[in-house]
Design a protein around this motif. Structure first.
Motif, PDB file in Angstrom:
ATOM      1  N   THR A 637       0.642  -1.400  -0.381  1.00 49.94           N
ATOM      2  CA  THR A 637       0.047  -0.102  -0.340  1.00 49.94           C
ATOM      3  C   THR A 637       0.669   1.450  -0.132  1.00 49.94           C
ATOM      4  O   THR A 637       0.025   2.187   0.324  1.00 49.94           O
ATOM      5  CB  THR A 637      -1.156   0.369   1.726  1.00 49.94           C
ATOM      6  OG1 THR A 637      -0.130  -0.005   2.141  1.00 49.94           O
ATOM      7  CG2 THR A 637      -1.981  -0.975   1.410  1.00 49.94           C
ATOM      8  N   ALA A 638       2.237   0.786  -0.465  1.00 50.63           N
ATOM      9  CA  ALA A 638       2.800   2.524  -0.098  1.00 50.63           C
ATOM     10  C   ALA A 638       2.266   3.358  -1.244  1.00 50.63           C
ATOM     11  O   ALA A 638       2.754   4.707  -1.417  1.00 50.63           O
ATOM     12  CB  ALA A 638       4.471   1.999  -0.326  1.00 50.63           C
ATOM     13  N   ILE A 639       2.211   2.513  -2.554  1.00 50.63           N
ATOM     14  CA  ILE A 639       1.605   2.860  -3.699  1.00 50.63           C
ATOM     15  C   ILE A 639       0.505   4.426  -3.661  1.00 50.63           C
ATOM     16  O   ILE A 639      -0.478   4.636  -4.630  1.00 50.63           O
ATOM     17  CB  ILE A 639       2.013   2.590  -4.925  1.00 50.63           C
ATOM     18  CG1 ILE A 639       0.711   1.736  -4.921  1.00 50.63           C
ATOM     19  CG2 ILE A 639       3.658   2.128  -5.295  1.00 50.63           C
ATOM     20  CD1 ILE A 639       0.349   0.932  -6.562  1.00 50.63           C
ATOM     21  N   TYR A 640      -0.235   3.896  -2.515  1.00 49.25           N
ATOM     22  CA  TYR A 640      -1.151   4.885  -2.063  1.00 49.25           C
ATOM     23  C   TYR A 640      -1.552   5.771  -2.367  1.00 49.25           C
ATOM     24  O   TYR A 640      -1.159   6.331  -2.202  1.00 49.25           O
ATOM     25  CB  TYR A 640      -2.060   4.228  -1.141  1.00 49.25           C
ATOM     26  CG  TYR A 640      -3.545   4.832  -0.325  1.00 49.25           C
ATOM     27  CD1 TYR A 640      -4.587   4.590  -1.490  1.00 49.25           C
ATOM     28  CD2 TYR A 640      -4.099   5.942   0.706  1.00 49.25           C
ATOM     29  CE1 TYR A 640      -5.961   5.449  -1.185  1.00 49.25           C
ATOM     30  CE2 TYR A 640      -5.279   6.064   0.453  1.00 49.25           C
ATOM     31  CZ  TYR A 640      -6.711   5.796   0.065  1.00 49.25           C
ATOM     32  OH  TYR A 640      -7.625   6.482   0.006  1.00 49.25           O
ATOM     33  N   ARG A 641      -2.126   6.381  -3.222  1.00 50.11           N
ATOM     34  CA  ARG A 641      -2.832   7.919  -4.136  1.00 50.11           C
ATOM     35  C   ARG A 641      -1.210   7.906  -4.357  1.00 50.11           C
ATOM     36  O   ARG A 641      -1.390   9.397  -4.385  1.00 50.11           O
ATOM     37  CB  ARG A 641      -3.622   8.514  -2.934  1.00 50.11           C
ATOM     38  CG  ARG A 641      -4.754   8.053  -2.245  1.00 50.11           C
ATOM     39  CD  ARG A 641      -5.044   9.579  -1.779  1.00 50.11           C
ATOM     40  NE  ARG A 641      -5.299  10.765  -2.504  1.00 50.11           N
ATOM     41  CZ  ARG A 641      -5.010  11.622  -1.841  1.00 50.11           C
ATOM     42  NH1 ARG A 641      -4.124  11.760  -0.303  1.00 50.11           N
ATOM     43  NH2 ARG A 641      -5.813  12.981  -2.382  1.00 50.11           N
ATOM     44  N   GLN A 642       0.116   7.840  -5.044  1.00 54.73           N
ATOM     45  CA  GLN A 642       0.781   8.468  -5.050  1.00 54.73           C
ATOM     46  C   GLN A 642       1.526   6.721  -6.191  1.00 54.73           C
ATOM     47  O   GLN A 642       2.640   6.866  -5.982  1.00 54.73           O
ATOM     48  CB  GLN A 642       2.052   8.847  -4.480  1.00 54.73           C
ATOM     49  CG  GLN A 642       2.181   7.285  -3.259  1.00 54.73           C
ATOM     50  CD  GLN A 642       3.106   8.143  -2.076  1.00 54.73           C
ATOM     51  OE1 GLN A 642       3.716   9.013  -2.259  1.00 54.73           O
ATOM     52  NE2 GLN A 642       3.355   7.516  -1.112  1.00 54.73           N
ATOM     53  N   MET A 643       1.184   6.593  -6.945  1.00 53.75           N
ATOM     54  CA  MET A 643       1.571   5.701  -7.890  1.00 53.75           C
ATOM     55  C   MET A 643       2.876   5.900  -8.832  1.00 53.75           C
ATOM     56  O   MET A 643       2.787   7.008  -9.237  1.00 53.75           O
ATOM     57  CB  MET A 643       0.666   4.755  -9.233  1.00 53.75           C
ATOM     58  CG  MET A 643      -0.772   4.271  -8.295  1.00 53.75           C
ATOM     59  SD  MET A 643      -2.396   3.741  -9.166  1.00 53.75           S
ATOM     60  CE  MET A 643      -1.131   2.738 -10.166  1.00 53.75           C
ATOM     61  N   GLY A 644       3.167   4.878  -8.971  1.00 56.14           N
ATOM     62  CA  GLY A 644       4.896   5.991  -9.549  1.00 56.14           C
ATOM     63  C   GLY A 644       5.807   6.857  -8.562  1.00 56.14           C
ATOM     64  O   GLY A 644       6.845   6.764  -9.491  1.00 56.14           O
ATOM     65  N   HIS A 645       5.975   6.928  -7.717  1.00 55.81           N
ATOM     66  CA  HIS A 645       6.345   7.503  -6.249  1.00 55.81           C
ATOM     67  C   HIS A 645       7.445   6.910  -5.517  1.00 55.81           C
ATOM     68  O   HIS A 645       8.498   6.812  -6.033  1.00 55.81           O
ATOM     69  CB  HIS A 645       5.835   8.972  -5.611  1.00 55.81           C
ATOM     70  CG  HIS A 645       4.992   9.571  -6.870  1.00 55.81           C
ATOM     71  ND1 HIS A 645       5.103  10.767  -6.936  1.00 55.81           N
ATOM     72  CD2 HIS A 645       3.814  10.188  -7.425  1.00 55.81           C
ATOM     73  CE1 HIS A 645       4.635  11.555  -7.750  1.00 55.81           C
ATOM     74  NE2 HIS A 645       3.624  10.630  -8.205  1.00 55.81           N
ATOM     75  N   PRO A 646       6.815   5.898  -4.976  1.00 61.62           N
ATOM     76  CA  PRO A 646       7.602   5.204  -3.897  1.00 61.62           C
ATOM     77  C   PRO A 646       8.677   4.097  -4.904  1.00 61.62           C
ATOM     78  O   PRO A 646       9.805   3.884  -4.723  1.00 61.62           O
ATOM     79  CB  PRO A 646       6.763   4.069  -3.140  1.00 61.62           C
ATOM     80  CG  PRO A 646       5.592   4.962  -3.185  1.00 61.62           C
ATOM     81  CD  PRO A 646       5.548   5.686  -4.327  1.00 61.62           C
ATOM     82  N   GLU A 647       7.606   3.400  -6.049  1.00 67.46           N
ATOM     83  CA  GLU A 647       8.293   2.532  -6.988  1.00 67.46           C
ATOM     84  C   GLU A 647       9.775   3.241  -7.530  1.00 67.46           C
ATOM     85  O   GLU A 647      11.048   2.554  -7.921  1.00 67.46           O
ATOM     86  CB  GLU A 647       7.604   2.249  -8.277  1.00 67.46           C
ATOM     87  CG  GLU A 647       6.769   1.683  -7.700  1.00 67.46           C
ATOM     88  CD  GLU A 647       4.792   2.517  -8.059  1.00 67.46           C
ATOM     89  OE1 GLU A 647       4.926   3.839  -7.108  1.00 67.46           O
ATOM     90  OE2 GLU A 647       4.573   2.641  -8.381  1.00 67.46           O
ATOM     91  N   LEU A 648       9.450   4.562  -7.643  1.00 64.79           N
ATOM     92  CA  LEU A 648      10.280   5.219  -8.415  1.00 64.79           C
ATOM     93  C   LEU A 648      11.584   5.266  -7.942  1.00 64.79           C
ATOM     94  O   LEU A 648      13.223   5.670  -7.905  1.00 64.79           O
ATOM     95  CB  LEU A 648      10.507   6.924  -9.325  1.00 64.79           C
ATOM     96  CG  LEU A 648      11.587   7.210  -9.786  1.00 64.79           C
ATOM     97  CD1 LEU A 648      12.005   6.440 -10.932  1.00 64.79           C
ATOM     98  CD2 LEU A 648      10.880   8.762 -10.440  1.00 64.79           C
ATOM     99  N   GLU A 649      11.793   5.613  -6.303  1.00 61.81           N
ATOM    100  CA  GLU A 649      12.507   5.612  -5.566  1.00 61.81           C
ATOM    101  C   GLU A 649      13.581   4.856  -5.121  1.00 61.81           C
ATOM    102  O   GLU A 649      14.728   4.504  -5.039  1.00 61.81           O
ATOM    103  CB  GLU A 649      11.597   5.909  -3.500  1.00 61.81           C
ATOM    104  CG  GLU A 649      11.111   7.419  -3.648  1.00 61.81           C
ATOM    105  CD  GLU A 649      10.613   7.801  -3.073  1.00 61.81           C
ATOM    106  OE1 GLU A 649      10.510   8.847  -2.454  1.00 61.81           O
ATOM    107  OE2 GLU A 649      10.172   6.543  -1.626  1.00 61.81           O
TER     108      GLU A 649
END
Length: 811
Positions: A637-649
């Motif tokens: 759920t780290a990507i909730y409301r911010q898909m593409g942000h934690p993954e890019l990190e």
């Protein structure tokens, strides 16, 4: 469209071709070989199940050069397999269910219902229809066999051999229960003939009721459930007394569906096809529950207002912010449409493999039932039982999540006592197995920072067999735990265990297992553990003769406090031998998918391509970024409301790991992936310009407002309610940042991520006057390519892109 297609192909064709070497066993690889029809690799063993007597196993294998699956039977004692010809298949069995006394078995084969006497071996074909039956189950008294056709249930009487519908439901008002209005009363008072006609009808109805009550061989009379709804599903109790009916609003319609165009057709004319609707344009229809007493021919709505949290608004803050913004802009009607309901809408969770029921589980004796409900806003999952005397739901368990409830880990059912529930829950942050008596507290049978799935209760009710990654996130095996509680013990030692099936007597375990370069194979061992007997080897020598590069599973430290990012590394281990080498980062698809495992990968072509890249001088890193499966709820759920942000990190941390630990040149790192991996390739190039020398985005989502509801609304909510989440998560909003070479590739008949996503992004780049971007479209391909020519062309272009922009040393 045609001009865009030709422009993209012509631009990319100008790139210099990469050198290829002819394939040889154990020698040089080439694209022609690795992108060829995968029949040259072998065939995976599929769908194993035990024979009724437990003396044989059945499994399926894909036929070379065809999509046809052949059925095989293997003797677990000797390992001898035989492919069943059509005559032998006529006598084959399907996965069986048994009555409580183990006197009879039943199964579905070629869509029909069969029953077998275990003492004599006599087999009876119960149905022979063009429809497909499913869900065979013996009644609690063992006198009948229940099964379903669509959402309708039928009962086969073992003694008489007769088959009858379990119920005849009518979604209309009972015409006989209709009360006369004043006009109708006046008519009856005035006309003798009308009174006589009515008396004849009443007498016939009374007579029919008497005959049905006295003769069990007659079909049941219709039960009228009213006009307000229509059926979505039904579940019959094993004792035949009750039926639970899932309903939805009558005439509920979905939103407009985009169309795709088939340009290459047998007819020679372009043909249109509808696909799925967009997120927020076709919200799932709310569902309701009706309890039908088949004996009394009455029904009772089951209200959901007693479920804990059902009246809460988990999106209260987001809702208030969006409504205020709309009202400020004078959009009062849109603001009113976002008002929170007094009672949140629900749907019945389905976890059945055969398409029937799933969200409803009856105890074996039919005395209890559990129902799993899910809020349409995806924030809550409830399990409730039913009080049959009060005709009411009784909450048993609530799982709530401020982000979204997982798609997986929703299995539930009853212990053999019929009074104790079991279920999976992520409430601790990881999927674990629990039991709960109806009036008692929940008891955890497993605990820890690992995932538990695929729970199977042994026939004697003593053991749960489960799939877990307890040893390491990437290592899966079968474990078992006593149903009463106790030690979770490891049963298999494969580390790449994919599935399993218990024998009917519970003493043997059939195991599907694989490894990075070995397709799923079948083995059998004692259910308590021990040395397995391997039963199949379906790999082809042309493939196994090659010296494939084994992926090294490596831990990458997160620089953002997320912990360990697990990855597969392809290349030399010594940083000295990799110094100044170029690198490629592969991004897997699906978002919630685990690719860093010790099993055979869905991305087997990409894995071979990674071998080719290493052969050409690259190193490759394949990362399970945040949102990947297998690492617990917080990772998901780290990507909730911010898909593409934690993954890019995480991807950037992977690049930093390559630079630090393998001496990779930070200026020469490429990136590619498909579907969610294509989306992430775009986010990497557009949100971190200059970090990657080039990227290829295959079938990417470029704007989440055009993806489907079921997946997207879980993570980003509805676009009308949460436009900020969509703006932050959609690559098309960052198109102005493009500066690195980008190749986009898409199947034109993709009905998952429609090709318009790529075309719209291409047009955006045109209007922004960007350079070094190309588009390659494939007229005969859907989301998952199936034609070797397309696979070859797609990866030839990726190879050329990297050899042009990543591999050279930049001055």
């Amino acid at each position: 469209m045609r001009q865009l297609l030709f422009a993209g192909l012509a631009a990319l064709a100008a790139l210099p071709a990469a050198a290829m070497s002819p394939a040889a066993p154990g020698g040089q690889l080439d694209l022609e070989t690795i992108m060829a029809n995968p029949d040259w690799i072998g065939a995976a063993v599929e769908s194993p199940y035990w024979s009724v007597d437990g003396h044989s196993l059945y499994y399926s294998l894909k036929r070379d050069g065809s999509k046809v699956r052949d059925l095989y039977r293997v003797d677990p004692a000797t390992g001898q397999s035989v492919k069943l010809d059509p005559a032998a298949m006529a006598q084959a069995e399907g996965p069986a269910v048994f009555d409580r006394s183990h006197r009879h078995a039943a199964y579905i084969f070629h869509g029909d219902v069969f029953m077998q006497d275990l003492a004599t071996g006599r087999r009876v074909q119960v149905t022979q229809t063009p429809e497909s039956e499913s869900s065979p189950r013996f009644s609690s008294d063992g006198r009948s066999l229940q099964f379903r056709m669509g959402i309708n249930w039928f009962v086969y009487n073992l003694a008489s051999g007769a088959t009858a519908p379990a119920a005849t439901l009518r979604f209309a008002d009972d015409p006989q229960a209709k009360k006369h209005n004043d006009l109708e009363r006046d008519q009856l008072a005035l006309f003798k003939s009308l009174r006589e006609n009515k008396a004849d009808k009443d007498a016939q109805r009374t007579r029919d009721d008497e005959l049905i009550a006295a003769d069990a061989g007659r079909a049941p009379k219709p039960i009228y459930l009213g006009e307000s709804g229509e059926p979505a599903d039904t579940e019959l109790s094993p004792d035949g007394r009750w039926m639970l009916v899932v309903t939805k609003p009558k005439g509920s319609k979905g939103g407009k569906r985009p169309e795709i165009t088939h340009y290459v057709t047998e007819s020679g004319y372009a043909e249109q096809q509808e696909t799925r609707s967009y997120v927020g344009r076709d919200d799932p229809a709310p569902q309701s529950l009706v309890l039908v007493d088949l004996k009394a021919a009455t029904f009772y709505p089951l209200k959901t207002d007693g479920l804990p949290g059902i009246k809460d608004d988990p999106l209260k803050d987001i809702r208030a912010k969006t409504i205020a913004a709309l009202q400020k802009d004078g959009k009062d009607d849109e603001a009113k449409a976002l008002k929170a309901p007094d009672l949140r809408a629900v749907r019945i969770v389905s976890n059945a493999d055969d398409g029937g029921g799933g969200g409803i589980a009856w105890s074996d004796d039919g005395q209890n039932v559990a129902i799993q409900l899910r809020a349409i806003d995806n924030k809550d999952r409830w399990i409730a039982s039913v009080d049959f005397d009060k005709h009411a739901l009784v909450p048993q368990h609530r799982l709530t999540d401020h982000a979204w409830i997982n798609w997986n880990f929703n299995d539930f059912g009853w212990l053999k006592d019929g009074r104790t529930l079991w279920y999976l829950s992520e409430e601790t942050g990881y999927s674990q197995l629990y039991t709960k008596s109806l009036a008692g507290k929940a008891k955890a049978l497993t605990s820890g920072k690992f995932e538990v799935s695929h729970p199977v209760l042994s026939e004697d009710g003593q053991w749960f067999y489960v799939r877990t990654n307890q040893v390491a996130p990437y290592s899966y095996d079968v474990y078992r735990v006593p149903a009463a509680g106790g030690e979770l013990a490891r049963v298999t030692q494969y580390q790449g265990m994919d599935d399993f099936a218990l024998s009917p007597d519970g003493r043997k375990l059939a195991v599907l297992h694989s490894s990075p370069y070995v397709l799923a194979q079948l083995a059998v061992q004692d259910a308590a553990g021990g040395t397995p007997r391997e039963l199949t080897n379906t790999m082809k020598p042309e493939f196994t003769a090659h010296q494939w590069l084994q992926p090294q599973i490596v831990p990458v430290a997160s620089s953002h406090g997320a912990g360990t990012i697990w990855a597969k590394y392809y290349g030399p281990s010594d940083a000295g031998t990799t110094a100044s080498r170029p690198a490629v980062i592969f991004v897997h698809g699906a978002g919630y998918l685990q690719n860093v495992t010790l099993s055979y990968s869905n991305y087997f072509r990409e894995q071979m391509f990674h071998n080719l890249l290493v052969q050409q001088g690259y190193v490759v890193l394949d990362i399970d970024y945040r949102a990947s499966e297998g690492y617990g709820r917080d990772w998901r759920t780290a990507i909730y409301r911010q898909m593409g942000h934690p993954e890019l990190e995480d991807l950037l941390d992977g690049k930093a790991w390559l630079v630090k630990n393998r001496g990779v040149d930070p200026r020469r790192v490429g990136i590619y992936g498909g579907s969610y991996g294509g989306f992430m390739t775009l986010m990497a190039l557009l949100r971190a310009p200059g970090e990657f020398a080039a990227g290829s985005a295959l079938r990417p989502v470029t704007d989440w407002t055009s993806y489907n509801h079921e997946y997207t609304s879980n993570i980003l909510n509805d676009p009308q309610l949460d436009p900020e989440a969509y703006a932050a998560s959609s690559p098309i909003m960052y198109a102005d940042k493009l500066q690195d070479p980008l190749l986009m590739q898409h199947g034109l008949i993709d009905d998952n991520v429609v090709a318009s996503d790529t075309v719209r992004m291409y047009q955006r780049f045109i209007e922004l006057h960007k350079n070094n971007f190309w588009m390659s479209l494939y007229p005969m391909e859907r989301h998952g390519f199936v034609h070797p020519d397309s696979w070859h062309d797609e990866y030839r272009r990726i190879d050329e892109l990297f050899n042009t922009y990543v591999k050279p040393v930049k001055q």
